[in-house]
Design a protein around this motif. Structure first.
Motif, PDB file in Angstrom:
ATOM      1  N   ALA A  36      27.618 -50.915  85.783  1.00 34.46           N
ATOM      2  CA  ALA A  36      26.423 -51.204  84.988  1.00 34.46           C
ATOM      3  C   ALA A  36      25.341 -51.859  85.841  1.00 34.46           C
ATOM      4  CB  ALA A  36      26.787 -52.129  83.823  1.00 34.46           C
ATOM      5  N   PRO A  37      24.093 -51.772  85.403  1.00 33.38           N
ATOM      6  CA  PRO A  37      23.015 -52.413  86.145  1.00 33.38           C
ATOM      7  C   PRO A  37      23.230 -53.923  86.272  1.00 33.38           C
ATOM      8  CG  PRO A  37      22.124 -50.892  84.522  1.00 33.38           C
ATOM      9  CD  PRO A  37      23.583 -51.018  84.237  1.00 33.38           C
ATOM     10  N   ALA A  38      22.840 -54.475  87.400  1.00 33.12           N
ATOM     11  CA  ALA A  38      23.021 -55.904  87.628  1.00 33.12           C
ATOM     12  C   ALA A  38      22.076 -56.741  86.773  1.00 33.12           C
ATOM     13  CB  ALA A  38      22.798 -56.218  89.107  1.00 33.12           C
ATOM     14  N   SER A  39      20.992 -56.124  86.284  1.00 35.27           N
ATOM     15  CA  SER A  39      20.005 -56.866  85.497  1.00 35.27           C
ATOM     16  C   SER A  39      19.481 -55.993  84.363  1.00 35.27           C
ATOM     17  CB  SER A  39      18.834 -57.313  86.393  1.00 35.27           C
ATOM     18  OG  SER A  39      18.186 -56.183  86.954  1.00 35.27           O
ATOM     19  N   GLN A  40      18.679 -56.599  83.503  1.00 35.03           N
ATOM     20  CA  GLN A  40      18.109 -55.910  82.350  1.00 35.03           C
ATOM     21  C   GLN A  40      17.281 -54.694  82.777  1.00 35.03           C
ATOM     22  OE1 GLN A  40      17.442 -54.559  79.275  1.00 35.03           O
ATOM     23  NE2 GLN A  40      17.661 -56.619  78.411  1.00 35.03           N
ATOM     24  N   GLN A  41      17.588 -53.533  82.173  1.00 34.12           N
ATOM     25  CA  GLN A  41      16.906 -52.292  82.548  1.00 34.12           C
ATOM     26  C   GLN A  41      16.513 -51.483  81.313  1.00 34.12           C
ATOM     27  OE1 GLN A  41      16.052 -51.311  85.675  1.00 34.12           O
ATOM     28  NE2 GLN A  41      16.907 -53.193  86.543  1.00 34.12           N
ATOM     29  N   SER A  42      16.198 -52.153  80.229  1.00 30.60           N
ATOM     30  CA  SER A  42      15.827 -51.438  79.008  1.00 30.60           C
ATOM     31  C   SER A  42      14.539 -50.647  79.204  1.00 30.60           C
ATOM     32  CB  SER A  42      15.642 -52.430  77.853  1.00 30.60           C
ATOM     33  OG  SER A  42      16.877 -52.968  77.466  1.00 30.60           O
ATOM     34  N   ALA A  43      14.459 -49.518  78.506  1.00 25.72           N
ATOM     35  CA  ALA A  43      13.255 -48.672  78.430  1.00 25.72           C
ATOM     36  C   ALA A  43      12.881 -48.030  79.752  1.00 25.72           C
ATOM     37  CB  ALA A  43      12.076 -49.456  77.866  1.00 25.72           C
ATOM     38  N   VAL A  44      13.843 -47.844  80.661  1.00 28.79           N
ATOM     39  CA  VAL A  44      13.530 -47.166  81.921  1.00 28.79           C
ATOM     40  C   VAL A  44      13.853 -45.676  81.851  1.00 28.79           C
ATOM     41  CG1 VAL A  44      13.878 -49.259  83.282  1.00 28.79           C
ATOM     42  CG2 VAL A  44      15.791 -47.661  82.979  1.00 28.79           C
ATOM     43  N   GLY A  45      14.408 -45.223  80.713  1.00 27.94           N
ATOM     44  CA  GLY A  45      14.684 -43.805  80.530  1.00 27.94           C
ATOM     45  C   GLY A  45      15.642 -43.266  81.577  1.00 27.94           C
ATOM     46  N   ARG A  46      15.265 -42.115  82.167  1.00 26.43           N
ATOM     47  CA  ARG A  46      16.110 -41.491  83.186  1.00 26.43           C
ATOM     48  C   ARG A  46      15.560 -41.701  84.591  1.00 26.43           C
ATOM     49  NH1 ARG A  46      18.015 -35.454  82.310  1.00 26.43           N
ATOM     50  NH2 ARG A  46      19.117 -35.982  84.241  1.00 26.43           N
ATOM     51  N   SER A  47      14.773 -42.731  84.790  1.00 27.16           N
ATOM     52  CA  SER A  47      14.241 -42.971  86.131  1.00 27.16           C
ATOM     53  C   SER A  47      15.385 -43.261  87.102  1.00 27.16           C
ATOM     54  CB  SER A  47      13.240 -44.127  86.125  1.00 27.16           C
ATOM     55  OG  SER A  47      13.821 -45.297  85.608  1.00 27.16           O
ATOM     56  N   ILE A  48      15.222 -42.768  88.328  1.00 28.79           N
ATOM     57  CA  ILE A  48      16.252 -42.875  89.364  1.00 28.79           C
ATOM     58  C   ILE A  48      15.637 -43.504  90.612  1.00 28.79           C
ATOM     59  CG2 ILE A  48      17.847 -41.573  90.841  1.00 28.79           C
ATOM     60  CD1 ILE A  48      18.010 -39.458  88.687  1.00 28.79           C
ATOM     61  N   SER A  49      16.407 -44.328  91.295  1.00 29.13           N
ATOM     62  CA  SER A  49      15.922 -45.013  92.499  1.00 29.13           C
ATOM     63  C   SER A  49      16.052 -44.101  93.708  1.00 29.13           C
ATOM     64  CB  SER A  49      16.710 -46.305  92.723  1.00 29.13           C
ATOM     65  OG  SER A  49      16.598 -47.159  91.615  1.00 29.13           O
ATOM     66  N   ILE A  50      14.973 -43.360  94.009  1.00 33.39           N
ATOM     67  CA  ILE A  50      15.021 -42.458  95.157  1.00 33.39           C
ATOM     68  C   ILE A  50      14.156 -42.951  96.314  1.00 33.39           C
ATOM     69  CG2 ILE A  50      15.592 -40.421  93.793  1.00 33.39           C
ATOM     70  CD1 ILE A  50      12.621 -39.630  93.966  1.00 33.39           C
ATOM     71  N   PHE A  51      13.432 -44.055  96.119  1.00 33.81           N
ATOM     72  CA  PHE A  51      12.581 -44.573  97.181  1.00 33.81           C
ATOM     73  C   PHE A  51      13.120 -45.874  97.781  1.00 33.81           C
ATOM     74  CE2 PHE A  51       9.611 -41.901  94.801  1.00 33.81           C
ATOM     75  CZ  PHE A  51       9.114 -41.122  95.836  1.00 33.81           C
ATOM     76  N   GLU A  52      14.276 -46.315  97.310  1.00 35.48           N
ATOM     77  CA  GLU A  52      14.864 -47.520  97.875  1.00 35.48           C
ATOM     78  C   GLU A  52      16.385 -47.412  97.827  1.00 35.48           C
ATOM     79  OE1 GLU A  52      14.128 -47.769  93.641  1.00 35.48           O
ATOM     80  OE2 GLU A  52      12.598 -47.976  95.167  1.00 35.48           O
ATOM     81  N   PRO A  53      17.074 -48.136  98.715  1.00 34.15           N
ATOM     82  CA  PRO A  53      18.538 -48.096  98.693  1.00 34.15           C
ATOM     83  C   PRO A  53      19.084 -48.784  97.447  1.00 34.15           C
ATOM     84  CG  PRO A  53      17.775 -49.787 100.206  1.00 34.15           C
ATOM     85  CD  PRO A  53      16.560 -49.046  99.758  1.00 34.15           C
ATOM     86  N   ILE A  54      20.278 -48.392  97.070  1.00 35.47           N
ATOM     87  CA  ILE A  54      20.938 -48.959  95.892  1.00 35.47           C
ATOM     88  C   ILE A  54      22.143 -49.764  96.367  1.00 35.47           C
ATOM     89  CG2 ILE A  54      22.119 -48.457  93.716  1.00 35.47           C
ATOM     90  CD1 ILE A  54      20.634 -45.715  93.791  1.00 35.47           C
ATOM     91  N   ARG A  55      22.181 -51.020  95.974  1.00 35.96           N
ATOM     92  CA  ARG A  55      23.327 -51.859  96.320  1.00 35.96           C
ATOM     93  C   ARG A  55      24.257 -51.954  95.117  1.00 35.96           C
ATOM     94  NH1 ARG A  55      22.532 -54.073 101.196  1.00 35.96           N
ATOM     95  NH2 ARG A  55      20.356 -54.291 101.928  1.00 35.96           N
ATOM     96  N   ALA A  56      25.548 -51.860  95.384  1.00 31.71           N
ATOM     97  CA  ALA A  56      26.551 -51.967  94.327  1.00 31.71           C
ATOM     98  C   ALA A  56      27.726 -52.776  94.849  1.00 31.71           C
ATOM     99  CB  ALA A  56      27.015 -50.583  93.873  1.00 31.71           C
ATOM    100  N   GLY A  57      28.173 -53.733  94.066  1.00 32.97           N
ATOM    101  CA  GLY A  57      29.289 -54.558  94.495  1.00 32.97           C
ATOM    102  C   GLY A  57      30.214 -54.895  93.339  1.00 32.97           C
ATOM    103  N   MET A  58      31.444 -55.171  93.671  1.00 29.38           N
ATOM    104  CA  MET A  58      32.415 -55.532  92.644  1.00 29.38           C
ATOM    105  C   MET A  58      32.254 -56.998  92.268  1.00 29.38           C
ATOM    106  SD  MET A  58      36.551 -54.953  92.576  1.00 29.38           S
ATOM    107  CE  MET A  58      36.391 -53.175  92.423  1.00 29.38           C
ATOM    108  N   VAL A  59      32.256 -57.253  90.975  1.00 28.90           N
ATOM    109  CA  VAL A  59      32.166 -58.620  90.454  1.00 28.90           C
ATOM    110  C   VAL A  59      33.273 -58.810  89.429  1.00 28.90           C
ATOM    111  CG1 VAL A  59      29.678 -58.761  90.815  1.00 28.90           C
ATOM    112  CG2 VAL A  59      30.558 -57.919  88.625  1.00 28.90           C
ATOM    113  N   TYR A  67      31.651 -53.169  88.452  1.00 29.23           N
ATOM    114  CA  TYR A  67      30.679 -52.890  89.498  1.00 29.23           C
ATOM    115  C   TYR A  67      29.273 -53.179  88.985  1.00 29.23           C
ATOM    116  CZ  TYR A  67      34.481 -50.534  91.935  1.00 29.23           C
ATOM    117  OH  TYR A  67      35.672 -50.261  92.567  1.00 29.23           O
ATOM    118  N   ALA A  68      28.561 -54.057  89.691  1.00 27.86           N
ATOM    119  CA  ALA A  68      27.175 -54.380  89.372  1.00 27.86           C
ATOM    120  C   ALA A  68      26.281 -53.581  90.315  1.00 27.86           C
ATOM    121  CB  ALA A  68      26.919 -55.870  89.530  1.00 27.86           C
ATOM    122  N   VAL A  69      25.391 -52.807  89.739  1.00 28.25           N
ATOM    123  CA  VAL A  69      24.541 -51.899  90.513  1.00 28.25           C
ATOM    124  C   VAL A  69      23.101 -52.401  90.494  1.00 28.25           C
ATOM    125  CG1 VAL A  69      23.663 -49.534  90.691  1.00 28.25           C
ATOM    126  CG2 VAL A  69      26.039 -49.936  89.995  1.00 28.25           C
ATOM    127  N   GLY A  70      22.516 -52.564  91.665  1.00 31.36           N
ATOM    128  CA  GLY A  70      21.139 -53.029  91.761  1.00 31.36           C
ATOM    129  C   GLY A  70      20.163 -51.885  91.557  1.00 31.36           C
TER     130      GLY A  70
END
Length: 263
Positions: A36-59, A67-70
């Motif tokens: 799941a997203p690491a932070s609140q991501q309401s109303a972002v629809g189907r937007s995808i992070s293609i211009f920045e790296p995505i960090r994901a770590g186990m918590v 897994y918390a996904v940035g």
């Protein structure tokens, strides 16, 4: 018998009580992995992070490894499917704090967006949302909403159990489930209403006298019978089959006539 595998995600963030209510509903009937997203991501629809790296770590949350996904809800689904190689039988998104009804809402909802992304990647998905009495709950701390999730948990478990036992409905990519804050009826299979909000814009001035704007607007009172909005207003559980194919097939003949004419 081997339990089915579920990738559980949401758009309210990994701390949301709705996400962990869904986990509790499913954990003893299937193998659940939370991504799941690491932070609140309401109303972002189907937007995808293609211009920045995505960090994901186990918590560790509530004693459970997750897994918390940035990134966005769609990022979480893609990370779960491809980076973690989870191979789920079903993706579950929710339980969202607030209803996701109508064309208007599902086009912007991160909850539904995650489910649509899963379906687009070949995995059937269900999105669950819980109506809130106080619209302010959608914007407050998702760890402490005023709403009870006890009834919604039962719906999550029952809907997913039916899917595991009977299979995912044909010609459907996503099932959008909305649970009323107080259930007064059973399941109703619905179509999407056109709108949920009466859209408005409020203009304000900052301390330096420069204008800024808030997009706002109250909920509409109701929608026509047979729609998801009407079902929720009636206290029924709305079940809406959604397809990824947005083609307006009924318009093909008119379009063909329009573009067959010589200028």
């Amino acid at each position: 018998m081997k339990k089915p595998r579920v990738l559980l995600t949401n758009d309210d963030g990994i701390n949301s009580v709705g996400l962990w209510a869904a986990y509790e509903a499913l954990s003893d009937i299937c193998e659940v992995t939370v991504v799941a997203p690491a932070s609140q991501q309401s109303a972002v629809g189907r937007s995808i992070s293609i211009f920045e790296p995505i960090r994901a770590g186990m918590v560790s949350m509530h004693g459970i490894s997750a897994y918390a996904v940035g990134g966005k809800p769609t990022d979480a689904v893609i990370i779960g499917l491809y980076a973690l190689d989870l191979k789920p039988d079903l993706v579950v998104s929710g339980i969202n704090i607030g209803e996701n009804l109508s064309y208007e809402s599902i086009m912007t909802s991160g909850t539904v967006g995650a489910a649509l992304e899963a379906a687009n990647q070949g995995t059937p998905a269900v999105a669950f949302s819980l109506q809130v009495e106080d619209q302010g709950d959608k914007f407050d701390d998702p760890r402490r909403p005023s709403q009870s999730f006890s009834s919604a948990k039962q719906v999550v478990r029952d809907v997913c159990s039916r899917i595991f036992e009977q299979g995912f409905p044909q010609s459907t990519d996503v099932i959008n489930v909305n649970v009323p804050s107080m259930i007064r009826g059973g399941y109703v299979v619905t179509r999407l209403a056109k709108k949920l909000f009466r859209t408005g814009v409020e203009k304000r001035l900052d301390p330096r006298g420069r204008p800024y704007f808030w997009i706002n607007g109250p909920l509409l009172d109701d929608a026509e019978e047979g729609t998801d909005f009407h079902a929720i207003k009636s206290g029924a559980i709305s079940i809406t089959p959604i397809t990824l194919d947005c083609t307006a097939t009924w318009a093909v003949d008119d379009m063909s006539r329009l573009f067959s004419l010589e200028k």
